[in-house]
Scaffold this active site. Structure first.
Site, PDB file in Angstrom:
ATOM      1  CB  SER B  47     -38.291  47.212 -19.936  1.00  0.00           C
ATOM      2  OG  SER B  47     -36.940  47.123 -19.586  1.00  0.00           O
ATOM      3  N   GLY B  48     -36.767  45.561 -22.402  1.00  0.00           N
ATOM      4  CA  GLY B  48     -36.050  44.297 -22.573  1.00  0.00           C
ATOM      5  C   GLY B  48     -36.662  43.312 -23.557  1.00  0.00           C
ATOM      6  CG  ASP B  78     -33.898  54.627 -21.217  1.00  0.00           C
ATOM      7  OD1 ASP B  78     -33.126  54.972 -20.312  1.00  0.00           O
ATOM      8  OD2 ASP B  78     -33.591  53.792 -22.088  1.00  0.00           O
ATOM      9  CG  HIS B 173     -26.663  57.161 -21.756  1.00  0.00           C
ATOM     10  ND1 HIS B 173     -27.666  57.309 -20.838  1.00  0.00           N
ATOM     11  CD2 HIS B 173     -27.046  56.152 -22.556  1.00  0.00           C
ATOM     12  CE1 HIS B 173     -28.608  56.411 -21.081  1.00  0.00           C
ATOM     13  NE2 HIS B 173     -28.261  55.706 -22.112  1.00  0.00           N
ATOM     14  CE1 TYR B 231     -33.722  68.280 -50.499  1.00  0.00           C
ATOM     15  CE2 TYR B 231     -35.594  67.535 -49.193  1.00  0.00           C
ATOM     16  CZ  TYR B 231     -34.419  67.269 -49.871  1.00  0.00           C
ATOM     17  OH  TYR B 231     -33.934  65.981 -49.908  1.00  0.00           O
TER      18      TYR B 231
END
Lengths: 233, 233, 233, 233
Positions: B47-48, B78, B173, B231
């Site tokens: 986190s962070g 999250d 969000h 493809y």
């Protein structure tokens, strides 16, 4: 690994890389081909290969009936559209297809791009045509081949010359552009994207913006392309 | 500092760095995880921590009940949303969350993104769903866990398959995307952001733009994902 | 050229360079300052010097009454606004002013930026205030000093805390942001610009978009800033 | 290859390269000139040469009557417009022409750019004028010469000073900007593009946005340009 198509592959490779450098594609959302008229073949990007991993050797050589002539990879899924255009338009030397942002937005809006200014008129005198989405029976058939038919039909209906108008939007899909060389097809893709963004912004600022007057359309186009052209060296 | 999760941490690290390289995050506004199904754990960004300072060693290993198995840092705030999705959707291998510009704009507008063209249909046949903002009683509870419930409820109500639709917007969000691998989850985040911008521009040019016709949606999706897909390589 | 303010000048220099690296300024359209509370002075960018030519030595040291304490160049023309804010708000350590695109657009539109989503609520719970353009008699007076008064009046009238709301738009002008450090003021300037663009796009997609519900505003803000915050390390 | 215009060519070359670095041109969509008042000549970009291939030696020297004085290449197709402006406005030292995105959008919309904020007022007090598209009889004549007439007529009709207003939009075409030097003309082109984008966004957010009040227009302009200017060093 020598090949008689070495130069053609390199032209095709360079044009594909330039498409990416110009910010016209992400991932594998685009492809460029270059034709060799003497041998009746064209070089095209292999399908689903990211630009970062593309090499000249990976380029595939195909003839106008979609037979692979050289190359170990599957060619672009749009190959049949390229083949059809090369077969029908003898004057073109390269084709580019992208999902560039503003070109796609106009294609999804199913609107022609009006000639609002000289940037547009420096390159073509007509609105950039948006071909109608394909009819259901054609979709179920030979889809990519029929995309080529769709483009030709659009030019016939509107009485447009593919020598003067070197770009088209396919409704709900995106742009194709072409030119004398693969590099010119890429150039036209960038011009289309730029003009598409300019026209979008113009209508946001003035929803009643009017088309460039005919005298100016003619003047700018002939400055660059007329028999007395005085632009460039 | 050897770890049995070294490869998993590196996969997770690479995917987080790619998220940043693609311009989908600024500062710490996003996170990617990668799962190890055999051991029942997943690797996730701490986190962070700014992307510039992130290292493979800083990646945290967590199980589906949010217990930290390895790592000295706190995992992404999250994490519980990721854990809930891994627990309920056995087929997914990676999850990405961003605050990318156009994806957030549609989420804040609380609108599904309509399938306006083939760029969208190449990846999924449905409109990209925007889940309703969370009910107040769920917000006060186990918020990030409940975000996972919110996503599953949205897919159930609309009868969507999380194998075919690998992305969602959370109202007010932002986006979550997933896939077989963490790299595919990042790819889907970029596709979502691109399609979100295209749809936004389409509606600016033509507020009455119509959805892609069903035959074309089906054609493009099956070209890439059907049992006769042609493809790629 | 040793100076007791060497570290302060370097902090200020780095923050100014970061402002430029983040794409928030062109030419000389912005400035950052950093305060030294113990000595009652602050460091600020010299006026009209391009970021490419800026050096730590060129940074000017000024006290809260706008007296130059150290430096051979004239300080930013906005110095009096910085001085006024430092004098009145003891808790702030840095201030940044820019003419960033989307922040200026909202300021010129004279509209507060509504809290439309969690990206906004992660940083502040209120709409970002747009202060009314200055009254004519104040403009003719001590203009930059009065810009400081204008900001404080706006916060008083709306009962906003400058500790929680670390940014403001000046009507018809542009944004100021602040924080515990100069780096945080620059961070807040980038957050403001990002949220400004998101809110602009949201209203383009849905002119009737609604503010984030109160429970979510509170949840997201407290996740990062409340006494039980669990975001970051 | 020594030349008495070596320094002039280099000034012109540097300014053209800067135009490209600032993102104001793609391909050959722009040109800058620099004047030598003593010798009554100016240096200008050769026509149709990509910026990547431009060298100082390729720059062409022309007099005010469009006679080539030095250089082996054809000068920019817009040369006659530059010559006309140099002949009529003695105070200008450089001219730049681009097809930059937002400037062109306003030109195509045939709208003046209103002075919505201080970024604009820091540079000029008037709205940025958009000259009417050229009359048909002038287009058929000496087109680029007449573009110069069109600019002068616009300034006369609106009673604008070309010393204070250093930029103009040509309806359906694009911007010209000028200044004391070629570098200043490029600077003004970038300011115009920035202000054009800000004004566009302002009207998207608030279609009823009002012009900056007169007291603020005057204050900001005089801060930078008045006899008691205190901006810069």
């Amino acid at each position: 690994m020598s090949s008689k198509y070495k130069a053609l592959k390199e032209e095709c490779f360079e044009a594909n890389i330039e498409l990416n450098n110009l910010g016209l594609v992400i991932y594998t959302f685009g492809n460029v081909s270059a034709v060799d008229r003497k041998n009746g073949v064209f070089a095209i990007k292999p399908s689903g290969v990211p630009y970062e991993k593309l090499t000249p050797d990976a380029i595939v050589i195909v003839d106008y009936d979609n037979t692979i002539i050289e190359g170990s990879m599957r060619p672009s899924s749009d190959t049949k559209t390229h083949a059809f255009l090369y077969k029908n338009w003898n004057h073109i030397g390269g084709i580019a297809h992208t999902h560039a942002m503003y070109s796609v937005a106009w294609a999804q809006a199913q609107k022609d791009i009006p000639v609002f200014g000289t940037t547009h008129a420096d390159h073509l005198t007509a609105d950039i045509p948006c071909a109608e989405p394909m009819k259901d029976n054609l979709i179920q058939g030979n889809y990519e081949h029929n995309t080529g038919i769709q483009i030709l039909d659009c030019f016939k209906e509107r009485n447009l010359s593919s020598e003067e108008v070197e770009m088209v939007l396919i409704g709900n899909h995106g742009p194709f552009a072409w030119g004398k060389t693969a590099a010119k097809a890429v150039y036209n893709s960038k011009v289309l994207e730029t003009v598409a963004q300019m026209a979008y912004l113009t209508l946001q600022i003035n929803p009643n913006a009017v088309r460039l007057k005919d005298a100016l359309i003619k003047k700018h186009y002939e400055r660059k392309h007329g028999k007395n052209a005085y632009y460039g060296q």
